[in-house]
Each structure stands twice: as structure tokens, then as C-alpha cells.
Design a protein around this motif. Sequence first.
Motif, short mmCIF file in Angstrom:
data_model
loop_
_atom_site.label_atom_id
_atom_site.label_comp_id
_atom_site.label_asym_id
_atom_site.label_seq_id
_atom_site.Cartn_x
_atom_site.Cartn_y
_atom_site.Cartn_z
N ASP A 78 5.22 88.65 -106.58
CA ASP A 78 3.94 88.83 -107.28
C ASP A 78 4.16 89.34 -108.70
OD1 ASP A 78 2.67 88.02 -105.00
OD2 ASP A 78 2.17 90.04 -104.30
N THR A 79 5.20 90.13 -108.90
CA THR A 79 5.44 90.73 -110.22
C THR A 79 6.17 89.76 -111.16
OG1 THR A 79 5.60 92.92 -109.21
CG2 THR A 79 6.51 92.67 -111.43
N TYR A 80 7.21 89.09 -110.64
CA TYR A 80 8.07 88.29 -111.51
C TYR A 80 7.90 86.78 -111.33
CZ TYR A 80 10.34 92.79 -112.12
OH TYR A 80 10.60 94.11 -112.39
N GLY A 81 7.12 86.38 -110.33
CA GLY A 81 6.90 84.95 -110.11
C GLY A 81 7.85 84.38 -109.07
N HIS A 82 7.44 83.24 -108.51
CA HIS A 82 8.22 82.64 -107.43
C HIS A 82 9.55 82.07 -107.91
CE1 HIS A 82 5.32 83.02 -104.18
NE2 HIS A 82 4.37 82.79 -105.08
N GLY A 83 9.62 81.67 -109.18
CA GLY A 83 10.89 81.20 -109.72
C GLY A 83 11.95 82.28 -109.67
N ALA A 84 11.55 83.49 -110.09
CA ALA A 84 12.47 84.63 -110.03
C ALA A 84 12.79 84.99 -108.58
CB ALA A 84 11.88 85.83 -110.76
N GLY A 85 11.78 84.84 -107.71
CA GLY A 85 12.00 85.12 -106.29
C GLY A 85 13.02 84.17 -105.70
N ASP A 86 12.94 82.89 -106.08
CA ASP A 86 13.92 81.92 -105.60
C ASP A 86 15.33 82.30 -106.06
OD1 ASP A 86 11.92 80.51 -104.41
OD2 ASP A 86 11.85 78.91 -105.90
N LYS A 87 15.46 82.70 -107.33
CA LYS A 87 16.76 83.09 -107.85
C LYS A 87 17.30 84.31 -107.10
CE LYS A 87 16.07 81.27 -112.52
NZ LYS A 87 15.95 81.61 -113.96
N ALA A 88 16.40 85.22 -106.73
CA ALA A 88 16.82 86.40 -105.99
C ALA A 88 17.36 86.02 -104.61
CB ALA A 88 15.66 87.38 -105.85
N LEU A 89 16.65 85.09 -103.94
CA LEU A 89 17.11 84.65 -102.62
C LEU A 89 18.47 83.96 -102.71
CD1 LEU A 89 13.84 83.25 -101.01
CD2 LEU A 89 15.04 85.37 -100.45
N ILE A 90 18.65 83.16 -103.77
CA ILE A 90 19.94 82.48 -103.96
C ILE A 90 21.04 83.51 -104.19
CG2 ILE A 90 21.24 80.97 -105.51
CD1 ILE A 90 18.57 79.46 -105.99
N ALA A 91 20.73 84.55 -104.97
CA ALA A 91 21.72 85.61 -105.23
C ALA A 91 22.09 86.35 -103.95
CB ALA A 91 21.18 86.58 -106.27
N VAL A 92 21.09 86.62 -103.11
CA VAL A 92 21.36 87.29 -101.84
C VAL A 92 22.24 86.41 -100.95
CG1 VAL A 92 20.31 88.11 -99.70
CG2 VAL A 92 19.27 88.70 -101.89
N ALA A 93 21.90 85.11 -100.89
CA ALA A 93 22.68 84.19 -100.06
C ALA A 93 24.13 84.11 -100.56
CB ALA A 93 22.05 82.80 -100.08
N ASN A 94 24.32 84.03 -101.87
CA ASN A 94 25.67 83.95 -102.43
C ASN A 94 26.46 85.23 -102.15
OD1 ASN A 94 25.33 81.38 -103.43
ND2 ASN A 94 24.68 82.06 -105.46
N ALA A 95 25.78 86.38 -102.20
CA ALA A 95 26.46 87.64 -101.91
C ALA A 95 26.94 87.67 -100.47
CB ALA A 95 25.51 88.81 -102.17
N ARG A 96 26.11 87.12 -99.55
CA ARG A 96 26.52 87.08 -98.15
C ARG A 96 27.69 86.11 -97.96
NH1 ARG A 96 26.85 90.75 -96.35
NH2 ARG A 96 27.19 89.81 -94.30
N LEU A 97 27.66 84.97 -98.67
CA LEU A 97 28.75 84.01 -98.56
C LEU A 97 30.06 84.62 -99.03
CD1 LEU A 97 27.04 80.71 -99.79
CD2 LEU A 97 27.86 81.19 -97.47
N GLU A 98 30.01 85.38 -100.10
CA GLU A 98 31.22 86.01 -100.64
C GLU A 98 31.77 87.05 -99.68
OE1 GLU A 98 30.16 87.55 -104.43
OE2 GLU A 98 29.90 85.57 -105.36
N ALA A 99 30.91 87.59 -98.82
CA ALA A 99 31.34 88.64 -97.90
C ALA A 99 31.84 88.08 -96.57
CB ALA A 99 30.19 89.61 -97.64
N THR A 100 31.75 86.77 -96.38
CA THR A 100 32.23 86.16 -95.13
C THR A 100 33.56 85.48 -95.40
OG1 THR A 100 30.96 84.15 -95.59
CG2 THR A 100 29.92 85.79 -94.20
N ASN A 101 34.58 85.88 -94.66
CA ASN A 101 35.91 85.33 -94.92
C ASN A 101 36.60 84.79 -93.67
OD1 ASN A 101 36.50 87.73 -93.63
ND2 ASN A 101 37.01 88.80 -95.53
#
Length: 218
Positions: free
Chosen positions: A186-209
Motif C-alpha cells: 500500500d505504501t510503495y506500490g505493487h511493483g515494489a512489492g513484487d521486487k521485495a518478494l523476488i529479493a526474499v526468494a533469492n535470499a532463500r535460494l542463496e541459503a539452500t546448498n
Amino acid sequence: MSHTLETDRANLLIVDDDVTVIQVLAKALAGVGSVRYALNGADALRLAERDPPDVILLDAHMPGMSGFEVLEAMRSNPDLEDIPAICITSHSSQEMEEEGLAKGAADFIAKPFNPAIVAARVKTQLRLKRALDKLRQLSSTDALTGVANRRALDETLLQECKRAWRSKNPLSVLLLDVDHFKTFNDTYGHGAGDKALIAVANARLEATNRPADLVARY
């Protein structure tokens, strides 16, 4: 995990109790991919479970565990059930082919065989597997984040539960939630929300080995 299915990098497994047949097949397939071999069905299953091949060439008539019995074992194993199997037989008949196809064989090659025909049929199975793997990947990937989607999670969780039950090993599932995500959107828009979800997903991928680890969007 799926192998890269370009033919020069394919992972092939030949199973036959006759070393001469293995040598002839290995020579015919030298330009198609890397070749491993087993002299009996039990060793074939162990090799396949350790490193699943892209295509398996399987002698239908072996002492001990027959090729058809190997096929049945493969089709009951989630890690091996989708591997194309080409049955090689010296007793070709309509009834035998029907039995093999019913047990999951992708193709048949009769002895004596033409090496060029063998290579062509293996390449055909590799192309089919590559296309099917691509379709599976598209149907099991979250379009936004690129990690596994809910469908893939459900299927993998079921397989891993069965594997954990068989091996008597524990299974762990971690569910993460993004705090105040609606407020962020609501504050930053859905575009920013999508980028946040992608960042979270990438962080999880980097933590799986570990190869068996799976990151999915629930």
C-alpha cells in the motif's frame, strides 16, 4: 535434478550382462553423451538412484533381475519414474513389446542392432525428455519469483514424505511469512512489492546448498 539434455552432455546408462554388447553400445553412443554401465539389474538401480541418467538402455533378458523387473522398480521410484528406458532384446515379439510398453518402456531395439539406429533412437528419447522437462519446469515454476510454485511444493512434499518414511530419516519444512507486506504494498506500490518478494526468494535460494532442498512460493 534434471540433467542438461544437450546430446553431447547427456548422461546414459547401459545395462546388460554381456560385456561385448556394452562395449558395442558404448562405442555407438560415444558422441551422444557420457556412458556408464551395469552388468545386472540391482547395480543398475543403485547407479540410477545415485545419479539418475537421462536415458537408460536396458537388456530385457538378464539373469537374476530381468530388465522388465528393473523397469517396474524404476516406475515405483519417484526419482526414476520419468527416465526413458529403451529395452534391448534378442527375442522380439508383439507380446513382449506389449509387456514392456505396459511396464513403462519408451522404445525397443532388437539384437543384432545397428549402432547408427541405436544412436538415433537415443537422441530421439533425449529430445523428448528435454521437451517434457521444459514443460514440467514451466508448470511447476512461480512466474514472479522463479522458485517452485504451490503445485511443485505439494508434489515434492509428498515424494519427500515417502522417501523419509522409507529411509526412516527426519523431514523438515520451514514456512516463512513477510511481516506487514500489505502495508508495504500500500505504501510503495505493487511493483515494489513484487521486487521485495523476488529479493526474499533469492535470499532463500542463496541459503539452500543441498540438492534435495526446495524453495517454493506458498
